[in-house]
Write an enzyme that holds these catalytic residues in place. Structure first.
Site, PDB file in Angstrom:
ATOM      1  N   LYS A  61       3.133   0.738   3.213  1.00 35.76           N
ATOM      2  CA  LYS A  61       2.700  -0.288   4.168  1.00 35.76           C
ATOM      3  C   LYS A  61       2.828  -1.629   3.470  1.00 35.76           C
ATOM      4  O   LYS A  61       2.464  -1.749   2.297  1.00 35.76           O
ATOM      5  CB  LYS A  61       1.234  -0.073   4.555  1.00 35.76           C
ATOM      6  CG  LYS A  61       1.009   1.076   5.521  1.00 35.76           C
ATOM      7  CD  LYS A  61      -0.445   1.133   5.959  1.00 35.76           C
ATOM      8  CE  LYS A  61      -0.702   2.426   6.699  1.00 35.76           C
ATOM      9  NZ  LYS A  61      -2.085   2.863   6.692  1.00 35.76           N
ATOM     10  N   ARG A  76      -2.668  -2.050  -3.273  1.00 35.32           N
ATOM     11  CA  ARG A  76      -3.818  -1.168  -3.105  1.00 35.32           C
ATOM     12  C   ARG A  76      -3.604   0.013  -4.043  1.00 35.32           C
ATOM     13  O   ARG A  76      -2.586   0.698  -3.962  1.00 35.32           O
ATOM     14  CB  ARG A  76      -3.892  -0.690  -1.663  1.00 35.32           C
ATOM     15  CG  ARG A  76      -5.032   0.267  -1.452  1.00 35.32           C
ATOM     16  CD  ARG A  76      -5.118   0.642   0.001  1.00 35.32           C
ATOM     17  NE  ARG A  76      -6.106   1.671   0.202  1.00 35.32           N
ATOM     18  CZ  ARG A  76      -6.292   2.288   1.355  1.00 35.32           C
ATOM     19  NH1 ARG A  76      -5.549   1.948   2.396  1.00 35.32           N
ATOM     20  NH2 ARG A  76      -7.202   3.212   1.473  1.00 35.32           N
ATOM     21  N   GLU A 123      -7.571  -4.119   5.635  1.00 34.67           N
ATOM     22  CA  GLU A 123      -7.447  -3.923   4.183  1.00 34.67           C
ATOM     23  C   GLU A 123      -6.447  -4.896   3.582  1.00 34.67           C
ATOM     24  O   GLU A 123      -6.629  -5.384   2.464  1.00 34.67           O
ATOM     25  CB  GLU A 123      -7.028  -2.469   3.905  1.00 34.67           C
ATOM     26  CG  GLU A 123      -8.139  -1.483   4.250  1.00 34.67           C
ATOM     27  CD  GLU A 123      -7.639  -0.087   4.552  1.00 34.67           C
ATOM     28  OE1 GLU A 123      -6.678   0.042   5.349  1.00 34.67           O
ATOM     29  OE2 GLU A 123      -8.203   0.871   4.023  1.00 34.67           O
ATOM     30  N   ARG A 125      -6.931  16.944   6.139  1.00 33.71           N
ATOM     31  CA  ARG A 125      -7.738  17.337   4.972  1.00 33.71           C
ATOM     32  C   ARG A 125      -9.026  18.008   5.423  1.00 33.71           C
ATOM     33  O   ARG A 125      -9.592  17.648   6.457  1.00 33.71           O
ATOM     34  CB  ARG A 125      -8.077  16.097   4.135  1.00 33.71           C
ATOM     35  CG  ARG A 125      -6.882  15.524   3.427  1.00 33.71           C
ATOM     36  CD  ARG A 125      -7.229  14.255   2.681  1.00 33.71           C
ATOM     37  NE  ARG A 125      -6.496  13.116   3.196  1.00 33.71           N
ATOM     38  CZ  ARG A 125      -6.810  11.850   2.979  1.00 33.71           C
ATOM     39  NH1 ARG A 125      -7.860  11.549   2.251  1.00 33.71           N
ATOM     40  NH2 ARG A 125      -6.089  10.874   3.489  1.00 33.71           N
ATOM     41  N   MET A 144      -5.592  12.248  16.827  1.00 35.77           N
ATOM     42  CA  MET A 144      -6.761  12.374  17.701  1.00 35.77           C
ATOM     43  C   MET A 144      -6.402  12.148  19.171  1.00 35.77           C
ATOM     44  O   MET A 144      -6.966  12.785  20.059  1.00 35.77           O
ATOM     45  CB  MET A 144      -7.842  11.385  17.242  1.00 35.77           C
ATOM     46  CG  MET A 144      -9.132  11.492  17.995  1.00 35.77           C
ATOM     47  SD  MET A 144      -9.861  13.156  17.933  1.00 35.77           S
ATOM     48  CE  MET A 144     -10.702  13.149  16.367  1.00 35.77           C
ATOM     49  N   ARG A 145      -5.448  11.247  19.433  1.00 35.78           N
ATOM     50  CA  ARG A 145      -5.061  11.008  20.840  1.00 35.78           C
ATOM     51  C   ARG A 145      -4.527  12.273  21.474  1.00 35.78           C
ATOM     52  O   ARG A 145      -4.844  12.593  22.622  1.00 35.78           O
ATOM     53  CB  ARG A 145      -3.985   9.918  20.922  1.00 35.78           C
ATOM     54  CG  ARG A 145      -4.527   8.527  20.763  1.00 35.78           C
ATOM     55  CD  ARG A 145      -3.433   7.552  20.502  1.00 35.78           C
ATOM     56  NE  ARG A 145      -2.797   7.823  19.209  1.00 35.78           N
ATOM     57  CZ  ARG A 145      -2.127   6.940  18.510  1.00 35.78           C
ATOM     58  NH1 ARG A 145      -1.964   5.733  18.973  1.00 35.78           N
ATOM     59  NH2 ARG A 145      -1.602   7.250  17.339  1.00 35.78           N
ATOM     60  N   GLY A 181      -8.490   3.795  12.757  1.00 29.22           N
ATOM     61  CA  GLY A 181      -7.787   4.041  14.032  1.00 29.22           C
ATOM     62  C   GLY A 181      -8.629   4.771  15.067  1.00 29.22           C
ATOM     63  O   GLY A 181      -8.625   4.407  16.258  1.00 29.22           O
ATOM     64  N   ASN A 200      -6.805   8.581   9.841  1.00 27.81           N
ATOM     65  CA  ASN A 200      -6.231   9.850   9.393  1.00 27.81           C
ATOM     66  C   ASN A 200      -7.022  10.378   8.210  1.00 27.81           C
ATOM     67  O   ASN A 200      -7.294  11.562   8.094  1.00 27.81           O
ATOM     68  CB  ASN A 200      -4.792   9.610   8.979  1.00 27.81           C
ATOM     69  CG  ASN A 200      -3.883  10.500   9.747  1.00 27.81           C
ATOM     70  OD1 ASN A 200      -4.257  11.617  10.124  1.00 27.81           O
ATOM     71  ND2 ASN A 200      -2.685  10.020   9.986  1.00 27.81           N
ATOM     72  N   GLY A 201      -7.371   9.463   7.302  1.00 27.28           N
ATOM     73  CA  GLY A 201      -8.388   9.745   6.295  1.00 27.28           C
ATOM     74  C   GLY A 201      -9.702   9.265   6.867  1.00 27.28           C
ATOM     75  O   GLY A 201      -9.717   8.285   7.611  1.00 27.28           O
ATOM     76  N   LEU A 232     -12.987   5.910  10.296  1.00 23.26           N
ATOM     77  CA  LEU A 232     -12.417   7.122  10.876  1.00 23.26           C
ATOM     78  C   LEU A 232     -10.949   6.874  11.216  1.00 23.26           C
ATOM     79  O   LEU A 232     -10.617   6.285  12.250  1.00 23.26           O
ATOM     80  CB  LEU A 232     -13.189   7.516  12.149  1.00 23.26           C
ATOM     81  CG  LEU A 232     -14.722   7.600  12.024  1.00 23.26           C
ATOM     82  CD1 LEU A 232     -15.352   7.932  13.374  1.00 23.26           C
ATOM     83  CD2 LEU A 232     -15.119   8.631  10.971  1.00 23.26           C
ATOM     84  N   ASN A 261       0.875  -1.164   0.000  1.00 24.83           N
ATOM     85  CA  ASN A 261       0.000   0.000   0.000  1.00 24.83           C
ATOM     86  C   ASN A 261       0.921   1.224   0.000  1.00 24.83           C
ATOM     87  O   ASN A 261       1.439   1.630   1.042  1.00 24.83           O
ATOM     88  CB  ASN A 261      -0.868  -0.070   1.261  1.00 24.83           C
ATOM     89  CG  ASN A 261      -1.811   1.092   1.393  1.00 24.83           C
ATOM     90  OD1 ASN A 261      -1.811   2.010   0.558  1.00 24.83           O
ATOM     91  ND2 ASN A 261      -2.600   1.075   2.454  1.00 24.83           N
ATOM     92  N   HIS A 273     -11.801   4.595   0.138  1.00 27.53           N
ATOM     93  CA  HIS A 273     -11.762   3.659   1.278  1.00 27.53           C
ATOM     94  C   HIS A 273     -12.505   2.351   0.970  1.00 27.53           C
ATOM     95  O   HIS A 273     -12.938   1.642   1.865  1.00 27.53           O
ATOM     96  CB  HIS A 273     -12.374   4.284   2.557  1.00 27.53           C
ATOM     97  CG  HIS A 273     -11.486   5.278   3.210  1.00 27.53           C
ATOM     98  ND1 HIS A 273     -11.961   6.460   3.740  1.00 27.53           N
ATOM     99  CD2 HIS A 273     -10.174   5.287   3.416  1.00 27.53           C
ATOM    100  CE1 HIS A 273     -10.954   7.155   4.235  1.00 27.53           C
ATOM    101  NE2 HIS A 273      -9.851   6.456   4.062  1.00 27.53           N
TER     102      HIS A 273
HETATM  103  P1  ADP Z   1      -4.618   5.916   8.417  1.00 25.77           P
HETATM  104  O1  ADP Z   1      -5.746   6.637   7.717  1.00 25.77           O
HETATM  105  O2  ADP Z   1      -3.294   6.620   8.298  1.00 25.77           O
HETATM  106  O3  ADP Z   1      -4.563   4.429   8.136  1.00 25.77           O
HETATM  107  P2  ADP Z   1      -5.377   5.080  11.084  1.00 25.77           P
HETATM  108  O4  ADP Z   1      -6.585   4.281  10.693  1.00 25.77           O
HETATM  109  O5  ADP Z   1      -4.192   4.341  11.557  1.00 25.77           O
HETATM  110  O6  ADP Z   1      -4.978   6.105   9.953  1.00 25.77           O
HETATM  111  O7  ADP Z   1      -5.852   6.095  12.229  1.00 25.77           O
HETATM  112  C1  ADP Z   1      -4.993   7.048  12.757  1.00 25.77           C
HETATM  113  C2  ADP Z   1      -5.797   7.878  13.760  1.00 25.77           C
HETATM  114  O8  ADP Z   1      -6.309   7.029  14.798  1.00 25.77           O
HETATM  115  C3  ADP Z   1      -4.947   8.950  14.442  1.00 25.77           C
HETATM  116  O9  ADP Z   1      -5.674  10.176  14.499  1.00 25.77           O
HETATM  117  C4  ADP Z   1      -4.799   8.388  15.849  1.00 25.77           C
HETATM  118  O10 ADP Z   1      -4.676   9.399  16.791  1.00 25.77           O
HETATM  119  C5  ADP Z   1      -6.125   7.701  16.022  1.00 25.77           C
HETATM  120  N1  ADP Z   1      -6.094   6.779  17.166  1.00 25.77           N
HETATM  121  C6  ADP Z   1      -5.378   5.640  17.308  1.00 25.77           C
HETATM  122  N2  ADP Z   1      -5.562   5.131  18.560  1.00 25.77           N
HETATM  123  C7  ADP Z   1      -6.405   5.978  19.204  1.00 25.77           C
HETATM  124  C8  ADP Z   1      -6.979   6.020  20.515  1.00 25.77           C
HETATM  125  N3  ADP Z   1      -6.715   5.078  21.419  1.00 25.77           N
HETATM  126  N4  ADP Z   1      -7.808   7.044  20.818  1.00 25.77           N
HETATM  127  C9  ADP Z   1      -8.070   8.011  19.917  1.00 25.77           C
HETATM  128  N5  ADP Z   1      -7.573   8.030  18.675  1.00 25.77           N
HETATM  129  C10 ADP Z   1      -6.751   7.027  18.312  1.00 25.77           C
END
Ligand code: ADP
Length: 405
Positions: free
Chosen positions: A15, A91, A377, A239, A282-283, A326, A209-210, A207, A8, A179
Site C-alpha cells: 500500500k 509501516r 494509518e 486468522r 464480510m460483505r 473496513g 481483514n485483521g 475490525l 505499507n 494495529h
Molecule cells: P485490511 O485489514 O486488509 O486493511 P480493511 O480494513 O480494508 O482490511 O477491511 C476489509 C474488510 O472490511 C473486509 O472484510 C470487507 O468485507 C469489509 N467491509 C468493507 N466494506 C464493508 C461493508 N460495507 N459492509 C461490511 N463489510 C465491509
C-alpha cells in the site's frame, strides 16, 4: 513544495500514499495498492485525493517488493511529475519490547529490526525488504518507520506477560499488541475532537481483514486483544484468533502437521473463511445468509462482545467505544450485533445513526458514547515523516501520539 511517500509492505501487497508537505498536516495527493505481488495477475490501483482513478500504464507481473515499489513510483512520477520526495515513511509491524515511538531508519537500524523477524515471520521480512528498496530508490530522502507494536508499549506488565517460565519473557515471548498505527490515529483524533472522551476510558475495535481491540486510558494503550503474534484475540478474515495452545500440540502430534502447515492453517485458512467455507469478505458473508455464514458472523460478534466486557473490566468502566477498520466503519450489522441489547452495559445504539455510519451512533441518553471513526494509518506515518524532517518529535524521541494530543 516537497512530498512524503508512505509505504505499507505486506506479504503479497504494497500500500502506498503520496502526501504533500506544507505548514499544516501533510495533505494526501494519491493513495494506491500494488496487489498480488509474485503472481502473474499482479496489479496496481490508485486514486487521487479527490477520487479520480489513476491508471497503471505498464501492466505485467511483479516479482517482489522492490519491483512493486518501482511500479508504484513510476506510476506516481508519470501522474505527478512535480513530485519531490524528501521523506519515505514505512509501516513496520514489529519494533520489539523497547521501541515506543517512530524511528529514523538507517541500514543499521534495519539490520537490528531483522532480529524481530522470527516474532512476525509473515510480515517483518516484507516490511524490511520494502524499506531497503525505498532506501535504494531514494538515497537522499529521510526514512522513518512507524511500528505496530509501539503504541502498546505503555501496557502494564500483567498485560504483557504469559504465565511461562520467566526466561521466555526475557527472550521476548510477550504480548506485544499490534494495529498500533491505527490506534495512534484514533487516539490523536479523539484528542483533537473529543478531548473529554480521550481523557477517559475507551475501547477501540479495529475490525478489518485483521481485527483487534485496544483499551485506552488517557489516549494510551493499557491492554489489547492481540498478543505475541497477529493471530491472537478476535477471529479475523483468515486468522483464527484466540486458540487453546493445546490445539497446536494436537495438530502436531495427532494430525502430523508441520510448523509451516500449521502456520498456513492458522494465518490463511481459518477465521471467517474457515468457519464460513465461503470467503473472508464480510460483505459476502452478510449477503450470503447460509447457516455457515451466519455462524461465522455469530462467532465474530460473540468474541468482540466478550472482549469488550473483558477490556471494560480492565479499564474499570467505559466512556466510549470506537469502531474503525473496513468492517467497523461500514458494517451496520456487525455494530448492531456487538452493541445491541447492551442497555444494561450503558450502551444504547441509535439505529438510524448506525444505519448512516454516523460519527456518533449511540443515543443522547447512552451512558457510553459509541463512535465510528475511519482510521488513517497513512496520515500517522506521513506526520511522523514530516516531524522527522522538521526535526521535531520523533527525532527528539517523543511519542508522536502525544505530540498530536
Ligand atoms: P485490511 O485489514 O486488509 O486493511 P480493511 O480494513 O480494508 O482490511 O477491511 C476489509 C474488510 O472490511 C473486509 O472484510 C470487507 O468485507 C469489509 N467491509 C468493507 N466494506 C464493508 C461493508 N460495507 N459492509 C461490511 N463489510 C465491509
Amino acid at each position: 513544495m516537497t512530498h512524503v511517500i508512505t509505504l505499507n509492505a505486506g506479504s503479497s501487497s504494497l500500500k502506498f500514499g503520496l502526501f504533500k508537505l506544507g505548514v499544516n498536516d501533510p495533505a494526501l495527493v494519491c493513495s494506491g495498492l500494488v496487489d498480488r505481488i509474485g503472481m502473474p495477475d499482479a496489479q496496481v490501483e490508485a486514486e487521487t485525493a479527490d477520487g479520480n482513478h489513476v491508471t497503471d500504464d505498464a501492466p505485467g507481473p511483479i516479482a517482489d517488493q522492490a519491483e512493486a515499489l518501482e511500479r508504484a513510483l513510476n506510476m506516481l512520477e508519470r501522474h505527478f511529475p512535480e513530485m519531490v520526495v524528501s521523506a519515505v515513511g514505512h509501516r513496520i509491524v514489529h519494533g520489539g519490547a523497547e521501541i515506543d515511538t517512530p524511528q529514523p531508519l538507517t541500514p543499521q537500524m534495519l539490520k537490528a529490526l531483522e532480529k524481530f523477524s522470527p516474532f512476525a515471520p509473515l510480515h517483518q521480512p516484507h516490511n524490511i525488504s520494502g524499506a531497503r528498496a525505498a532506501m535504494e530508490r531514494f538515497p537522499d530522502a529521510a526514512q522513518i518507520a512507524c511500528f505496530d507494536t509501539a503504541f502498546h508499549r505503555s501496557h502494564p506488565w500483567v498485560n504483557d506477560v504469559f504465565a511461562l517460565p520467566r526466561e521466555f519473557y526475557d527472550k521476548g515471548v510477550r504480548r506485544y499488541g499490534f494495529h498500533g498505527v491505527s490506534y495512534d490515529y484514533i487516539s490523536g483524533h479523539l484528542a483533537e475532537t473529543a478531548p473529554l472522551l480521550h481523557a477517559g476510558r475507551v475501547v477501540v475495535a479495529h475490525l478489518g481483514n485483521g481485527a483487534s481491540m485496544c483499551a485506552m486510558v488517557n489516549g494510551r494503550s493499557v491492554g489489547s486483544t492481540m498478543g505475541f503474534s497477529a493471530l491472537d484475540g478476535l477471529p479475523m478474515g483468515t486468522r483464527c484468533g484466540q486458540l487453546d495452545p493445546g490445539v497446536v500440540l494436537y495438530l502436531m502430534d495427532q494430525e502430523g502437521m508441520s510448523a509451516d502447515e500449521i502456520a498456513d492453517l492458522l494465518y490463511n485458512k481459518s477465521g471467517l473463511l474457515g468457519l464460513s467455507g465461503m470467503g473472508n469478505d464480510m460483505r459476502v458473508l452478510e449477503q450470503a445468509d447460509t447457516r455457515e455464514s451466519r455462524q461465522a458472523i455469530n462467532y465474530f460478534t460473540f468474541r468482540i462482545r466478550r472482549e469488550l466486557g473483558a477490556l471494560t473490566a480492565v479499564l474499570g468502566g467505559l466512556d466510549a467505544v470506537v469502531f474503525t477498520g473496513g468492517i467497523g466503519e461500514n458494517s451496520r450489522l456487525i455494530r448492531d450485533r456487538v452493541c445491541g441489547d447492551m442497555g444494561w452495559f450503558g450502551i444504547e445504539l441509535d439505529p438510524d445513526a448506525n444505519a448512516d455510519n454516523s460519527r456518533i451512533i449511540s443515543t443522547d441518553l447512552s451512558r457510553v458514547c459509541v463512535m465510528v471513526i475511519p482510521t488513517n494509518e497513512e496520515l500517522v506515518i506521513a506526520r511522523a515523516a514530516a516531524d522527522l524532517l522538521h526535526n521535531r518529535g520523533s527525532a527528539a524521541g517523543q511519542p508522536i501520539h502525544n505530540l498530536r494530543a
